[in-house]
Motif scaffolding. Structure first.
Motif, PDB file in Angstrom:
ATOM      1  N   ARG A 127       0.736  -1.179   0.447  1.00 17.63           N
ATOM      2  CA  ARG A 127       0.089  -0.216  -0.199  1.00 17.63           C
ATOM      3  C   ARG A 127       1.014   1.023   0.071  1.00 17.63           C
ATOM      4  O   ARG A 127       0.978   2.473  -0.031  1.00 17.63           O
ATOM      5  CB  ARG A 127      -0.875  -0.166   1.125  1.00 17.63           C
ATOM      6  N   LYS A 167      -3.553   0.245   8.575  1.00 16.55           N
ATOM      7  CA  LYS A 167      -3.289  -0.104   8.007  1.00 16.55           C
ATOM      8  C   LYS A 167      -2.247  -1.723   7.424  1.00 16.55           C
ATOM      9  O   LYS A 167      -1.167  -0.658   7.799  1.00 16.55           O
ATOM     10  CB  LYS A 167      -4.104  -0.789   6.225  1.00 16.55           C
ATOM     11  N   GLN A 207      -6.535  -4.242   9.093  1.00 14.26           N
ATOM     12  CA  GLN A 207      -6.804  -3.024   9.522  1.00 14.26           C
ATOM     13  C   GLN A 207      -7.830  -2.617  10.815  1.00 14.26           C
ATOM     14  O   GLN A 207      -8.626  -3.309  10.829  1.00 14.26           O
ATOM     15  CB  GLN A 207      -8.239  -2.989   8.610  1.00 14.26           C
ATOM     16  N   GLU A 260      -3.472   6.145   7.286  1.00 10.30           N
ATOM     17  CA  GLU A 260      -4.607   6.845   6.085  1.00 10.30           C
ATOM     18  C   GLU A 260      -5.461   7.780   6.767  1.00 10.30           C
ATOM     19  O   GLU A 260      -6.446   7.304   7.790  1.00 10.30           O
ATOM     20  CB  GLU A 260      -5.515   6.004   5.074  1.00 10.30           C
ATOM     21  N   VAL A 306     -11.861   8.062   4.966  1.00  7.07           N
ATOM     22  CA  VAL A 306     -12.659   8.908   4.443  1.00  7.07           C
ATOM     23  C   VAL A 306     -14.217   8.613   4.399  1.00  7.07           C
ATOM     24  O   VAL A 306     -14.398   7.409   4.208  1.00  7.07           O
ATOM     25  CB  VAL A 306     -11.747   8.573   2.281  1.00  7.07           C
ATOM     26  N   GLU A 309     -18.728   4.141  -2.425  1.00  7.66           N
ATOM     27  CA  GLU A 309     -17.008   3.245  -3.244  1.00  7.66           C
ATOM     28  C   GLU A 309     -17.396   2.879  -4.564  1.00  7.66           C
ATOM     29  O   GLU A 309     -19.046   2.412  -4.769  1.00  7.66           O
ATOM     30  CB  GLU A 309     -16.905   2.326  -2.704  1.00  7.66           C
ATOM     31  N   GLU A 346      -7.422   1.428  -4.022  1.00  8.94           N
ATOM     32  CA  GLU A 346      -6.817   0.607  -4.357  1.00  8.94           C
ATOM     33  C   GLU A 346      -6.328   0.494  -5.414  1.00  8.94           C
ATOM     34  O   GLU A 346      -7.281   0.622  -6.291  1.00  8.94           O
ATOM     35  CB  GLU A 346      -7.240  -0.146  -3.319  1.00  8.94           C
TER      36      GLU A 346
HETATM   37  P1  AMP Z   1      -9.185  -1.809   1.737  1.00  8.72           P
HETATM   38  O1  AMP Z   1      -8.219  -3.323   2.110  1.00  8.72           O
HETATM   39  O2  AMP Z   1      -7.843  -0.589   1.238  1.00  8.72           O
HETATM   40  O3  AMP Z   1      -9.772  -2.486   0.141  1.00  8.72           O
HETATM   41  O4  AMP Z   1     -10.200  -1.825   2.192  1.00  8.72           O
HETATM   42  C1  AMP Z   1     -11.763  -2.660   2.534  1.00  8.72           C
HETATM   43  C2  AMP Z   1     -12.585  -1.736   2.545  1.00  8.72           C
HETATM   44  O5  AMP Z   1     -12.899  -0.433   4.301  1.00  8.72           O
HETATM   45  C3  AMP Z   1     -12.861  -0.142   1.976  1.00  8.72           C
HETATM   46  O6  AMP Z   1     -13.321  -0.655   0.671  1.00  8.72           O
HETATM   47  C4  AMP Z   1     -13.200   0.972   2.579  1.00  8.72           C
HETATM   48  O7  AMP Z   1     -14.867   0.273   2.857  1.00  8.72           O
HETATM   49  C5  AMP Z   1     -12.352   0.898   3.843  1.00  8.72           C
HETATM   50  N1  AMP Z   1     -11.623   1.880   4.134  1.00  8.72           N
HETATM   51  C6  AMP Z   1     -10.527   1.606   3.583  1.00  8.72           C
HETATM   52  N2  AMP Z   1      -9.838   2.307   3.773  1.00  8.72           N
HETATM   53  C7  AMP Z   1     -10.650   2.814   4.105  1.00  8.72           C
HETATM   54  C8  AMP Z   1     -10.094   4.964   4.117  1.00  8.72           C
HETATM   55  N3  AMP Z   1      -9.117   5.098   4.426  1.00  8.72           N
HETATM   56  N4  AMP Z   1     -11.062   5.514   4.503  1.00  8.72           N
HETATM   57  C9  AMP Z   1     -12.699   5.412   5.000  1.00  8.72           C
HETATM   58  N5  AMP Z   1     -12.740   3.807   4.880  1.00  8.72           N
HETATM   59  C10 AMP Z   1     -11.942   2.737   4.149  1.00  8.72           C
END
Ligand code: AMP
Length: 381
Positions: A109, A149, A160, A184, A187, A192, A270
């Motif tokens: 990441r 994360k 996470q 991070e 957000v 999404e 991502e």
């Molecule tokens: P990821 O593994 O980074 O794809 O995260 C899985 C899910 O967690 C994402 O689809 C979002 O719903 C939530 N998520 C991850 N990062 C963030 C962030 N910085 N702010 C808000 N929600 C997040």
């Protein structure tokens, strides 16, 4: 061989990874007349069940990787957490598409977000975390709430934790278990979205319509297309994806996961250098599926139309559905617009992706209503 020479039907495609993405890729490749060799640590994997040959060996076993690559015309993957040494070993014998460095960039990441910011693509503010002090200063400088994360090998929310005011930093840092972390800022998104797009060696680019996604417990739950966003934003999302694929000089297919913020901005969350769960509805709703598009892109064939025949919705089927016993498949199929896809996994563990349902209809809301009702019907006696 000249890399621009197309790899034509009858040739053999090697897939690294044996999961459902590889399975649906293998089905598409077989329809086009290719042979498929699957490499994954498991025996009788979802992709291996469809392939002509299955190698059950560790990704780190470079001799086996070389043996696998020697017998195929091109190598692609459905699982991005393969080490650079393994893709480099494969590349000694066959083109690897997308290239190993794309994989290397997107599987971490920090590397991924650094690549994006350095090239002017929008992401949420982030920091590398290697100590408790790093974490405390990131919280002070970037603010809360935030998500911590692990930098490496994460997906579906694995590794996470959300941090809010009064967070226990020591506990959160300990949760990384010595692995490098990424902080991070959280957000507060309105939606999404994801864009699945393909690019060929000659630079031809083609994106699917923008998908809108909802998650449950960090795992994708439901997708529909087209996303309920203004035309202008959909174009912006596709332009963003085109910029990223071009900058990566990507040959193959890549998914850009994005947030739409409440003030109307797109942020990249991502990148996945492969097909994506949100693209499954393309099998039943588009002229070309995301899997066929991956085949075309990695084999150097012209890309297919991504036109959506009809508004569509997809609902994931997780292992949890099996808790009361085998789901009632016939119930879900009572709606003739609903299509069932199962991945051939024997063990229905909670959270495990076992299959999905797709519905097409005259409107997205109708497709959504139908697919959710069909999933609910799986549990009706
Ligand atoms: P990821 O593994 O980074 O794809 O995260 C899985 C899910 O967690 C994402 O689809 C979002 O719903 C939530 N998520 C991850 N990062 C963030 C962030 N910085 N702010 C808000 N929600 C997040």
């Amino acid at each position: 061989m000249n890399p621009a020479t197309p790899i034509l039907p009858g040739a053999t495609i090697g897939v690294l990874g044996g999961g459902q993405l590889g399975r649906m890729f293998a089905i598409a490749a077989r329809e086009l007349g290719y042979r498929i060799h699957v490499y994954s640590p498991d025996d009788d994997s979802p992709a291996g069940q469809i392939g002509d040959l299955e190698y059950a060996a560790a990704y780190e076993d470079l001799d086996r990787i070389r043996e696998f690559a020697r017998r195929v015309n091109v190598v692609t993957f459905e699982f991005e957490n393969v080490h650079a040494a393994s893709t480099a070993a494969a590349a000694e014998f066959a083109p690897v598409r997308p290239d190993g460095w794309v994989l290397h960039t997107t599987q971490n990441r920090l590397r991924e977000k650094s690549f994006l910011t350095q090239n002017g693509f929008p992401v949420t503010p982030f920091r590398a975390i290697n100590s408790l002090t790093d974490l405390e200063s990131a919280a002070r400088d970037l603010g809360l709430p935030a998500v911590l994360k692990t930098a490496d090998f994460g997906y579906d929310g694995k590794g996470q934790v959300k941090l809010g005011p009064g967070a226990n930093y020591a506990e959160a840092f300990a949760g990384l278990r010595g692995a490098e972390g990424i902080y991070e800022t959280f957000v507060d998104f309105e939606k999404e979205l994801s864009v699945v797009a393909a690019r060929t060696l000659s630079g031809q680019f083609q994106a699917f319509p923008v998908f809108e996604n909802t998650h449950a417990n960090h795992i994708l739950d439901v997708t529909f297309a087209p996303a309920a966003i203004e035309e202008r934003l959909a174009e912006e999302a596709v332009d963003l994806a085109e910029g990223i694929l071009t900058k990566l000089d990507l040959v193959g297919l890549l998914t850009v996961e994005m947030f739409l913020t409440r003030d109307g901005r797109l942020l990249v969350n991502e990148l996945a250098p492969r097909t994506h769960n949100s693209g499954h509805l393309t099998i039943d709703a588009c002229v070309t599926s995301q899997f066929e598009q991956q085949v075309r892109a990695v084999c150097g064939l012209p890309l297919g139309s991504t036109e959506l025949y009809a508004p569509a919705a997809m609902a994931n089927l997780l292992g949890d559905l099996w808790r009361p016993g085998e789901p009632q498949w016939a119930n879900a199929l009572e709606d003739p617009s609903v299509k069932l896809h199962l991945y051939g996994k024997r063990e229905p563990r909670p959270g495990r992706k076992m299959g999905h349902l797709t519905a097409t209809a005259r409107t997205t809301s109708e497709a959504l209503r139908r697919v959710i009702r069909a999933r609910d019907q799986l549990l009706a006696k």
